[in-house]
Design an enzyme around this catalytic site. Structure first.
Site, short mmCIF file in Angstrom:
data_model
loop_
_atom_site.label_atom_id
_atom_site.label_comp_id
_atom_site.label_asym_id
_atom_site.label_seq_id
_atom_site.Cartn_x
_atom_site.Cartn_y
_atom_site.Cartn_z
CG ASP A 85 -1.43 -1.44 1.32
OD1 ASP A 85 -2.24 -1.47 0.52
OD2 ASP A 85 -2.16 -1.63 2.24
NE ARG A 105 -7.75 -6.27 6.23
CZ ARG A 105 -6.74 -7.29 6.47
NH1 ARG A 105 -6.05 -7.99 7.01
NH2 ARG A 105 -6.14 -7.60 5.65
CD GLN A 150 0.61 -8.20 -2.18
OE1 GLN A 150 1.00 -9.25 -3.10
NE2 GLN A 150 -0.61 -8.49 -2.88
CG LEU A 155 6.06 14.96 2.01
CD1 LEU A 155 7.30 14.76 3.04
CD2 LEU A 155 7.61 15.95 1.63
N GLY A 214 -4.42 -4.08 -4.24
CA GLY A 214 -5.73 -3.17 -4.34
C GLY A 214 -4.24 -1.86 -4.88
CG HIS A 215 -2.44 -1.13 -7.76
ND1 HIS A 215 -1.65 -1.75 -8.96
CD2 HIS A 215 -1.23 -1.18 -6.73
CE1 HIS A 215 -1.21 -2.60 -8.30
NE2 HIS A 215 -0.14 -2.47 -6.73
CE LYS A 233 2.96 -2.05 -4.20
NZ LYS A 233 2.85 -1.95 -3.07
#
Ligand code: IMP
Length: 435
Positions: free
Chosen positions: A13, A303, A224, A332, A40-41, A16
């Site tokens: 997460d 989650r 991942q 950032l 998940g992207h 990417k």
């Protein structure tokens, strides 16, 4: 033309999808090399939000060929849903996506067993995504898996399914007290997908090879992250594949001489979902605010993610096992809300100091981070257009990350949109003449 690997430097997460999507501009192929729909992207293009689980995010560029390579485990039902969704938005996914016949299939008993195993583990559960990933990879290693190519040979498919189902049904009925699964039901469902999925079947290693020979640039996109790697992560609290840079080579099927960039994607802080050690985890209000501001809820399972300060020890370790040529720093902007920022520079445990990630997992579980404090910048930075225009404190923070990670930060992301990415070091992926 060389290949670029994009790999998560933390527990997944890291953003990417955004990085791949941005860098896909000058790329011809984007290859997903491991994992499945546990990933998940979220990619935001203009006003449109795309949530992708299996298809490489390069799909959003019409000149890119998205490839699902040998190392992936795929659930055909989920893949069809995703393809249909993309098609409905005009992306011609069925004509463009290529899938290796060697990719393994996630079967209904994998999903069921993932759930049952987790339930049986009780408090010691891993917090998997319940998508059947671990059981599918376990069958692959046990050499009883079904592969994408098997969908296109009905006889073989039924034979293999029959053989594996005997064992799976024993497990389901005797160990877990569940009803057995029916061969014909599964075969009909899966073979029913075959016709629609047939155009996707491709010799992907040949495609990658000829693309490289022809001077095309390819991105190898991991799912991942490093700390979820089966071999190099915080085992057993890991996924069942190899997200690290080395995994890109086996998962996609190419040799190391083709790769010249390894880009580590890292958040400006750290998150993790599921169970397992997390030395810089925050349990206080600061953590709660970071979670809310950062929108730290899983794309796949919804989650709430665990959050913590940037961990320099972890970043050095990720650099060690991946060999980053660049870091792509994300989120950032989330840190603008905090007066003081912390970076873990080492850990202590039982009177010992660890500058490097402790090789024994028991130490990692009890490690106390030693922090360096840095001043925050306070201002909203999400609309800044040039890296040089960031507040001094924000640039100092990025410098500190680079110093602790021992890898250069090339890009800094300050928001979810494509336009919210600042270039800190001008080192294009491919020579300007191609871009
Ligand atoms: P699995 O991959 O579903 O077997 O889950 C194993 C561990 O990896 C769990 O802690 C999951 O939460 C974690 N995990 C799997 N995929 C992702 C991801 O895309 N992002 C973050 N964590 C993940």
């Amino acid at each position: 033309m060389p290949a670029t690997i994009i790999v998560g430097a933390q527990w997944g997460d890291e953003g990417k999808g955004k990085a791949t999507d941005m860098l896909a501009d000058t790329t011809d192929l984007v290859v997903r090399y491991q994992g499945g729909n546990n990933a998940g992207h979220t990619v935001i293009v203009g006003d449109e939000v795309f949530k992708l689980h299996l298809i490489p995010s390069g799909i959003l560029y019409r000149h890119v060929t998205p490839v699902v390579a040998d190392g992936v485990v795929l659930d055909p039902r989920v893949m069809l849903e995703e393809l249909d969704g993309l098609e409905a938005r005009g992306l011609e996914a069925f004509a463009r996506v290529k899938v290796s016949g060697n990719a393994h299939l996630i079967m209904p008993f994998h999903r069921e067993l993932d759930l049952l195993i987790e339930r049986r583990l009780g408090k010691a559960n891993l917090g998997t995504t319940r998508r059947g990933i671990g059981p599918a990879y376990a069958d692959k290693a046990a050499r009883v898996g079904l592969r994408f190519q098997d969908l296109f040979d009905e006889k073989i498919f039924r034979q293999k399914l029959e053989a594996v189902l005997i064992h799976k049904n024993e497990q389901l009925t005797r160990i877990y007290n569940r009803l057995p699964m029916q061969l014909d039901e599964i075969a009909d469902e899966y073979l029913g997908y075959a016709q629609r999925l047939a155009p996707l079947l491709a010799d992907t290693t040949e495609l990658i090879h000829t693309s490289l020979e022809a001077g095309r640039h390819i991105i190898l996109e991991g799912a991942q992250g490093t700390m979820l790697d089966l071999d190099h992560g915080t085992y057993p609290f890991v996924t069942s594949s190899n997200p690290v840079a080395g995994g890109a080579l086996t998962g996609a099927g190419l040799g190391p001489r083709h790769v010249d960039r390894v880009i580590g994607i890292t958040k400006a802080y750290v998150t993790r979902v599921g169970a397992g050690p997390f030395p810089t985890e925050l349990f206080d209000d600061v953590g709660a605010r970071m979670c809310e501001i950062g929108g730290e809820y899983g794309t796949t399972t919804g989650r709430r993610r665990r959050v913590g300060w940037f961990d320099g020890v972890l970043a050095r370790y990720a650099n060690r096992v991946n060999g980053f040529t660049d870091l792509f720093l994300t989120k950032l902007d989330v840190l603008s809300a905090f007066d003081t920022l912390r970076i873990a520079t080492s850990y202590t445990h039982d009177g010992a100091t660890y500058e490097q990630f402790p090789p024994h997992q028991s130490v990692v579980h009890h490690a106390e981070p030693v922090y360096e404090d840095l001043p925050g910048w306070g201002d909203d930075i999400s609309e800044v257009e040039r890296y040089e225009d960031l507040p001094r404190e924000a640039r100092d923070y990025v410098d500190a990350i680079e110093e602790h990670a021992h890898a250069p930060v090339t890009w800094v992301s300050i928001g979810p949109k494509r336009s919210q990415t600042l270039v800190r070091r001008d080192v294009p992926l491919v020579p300007a003449s191609r871009g």
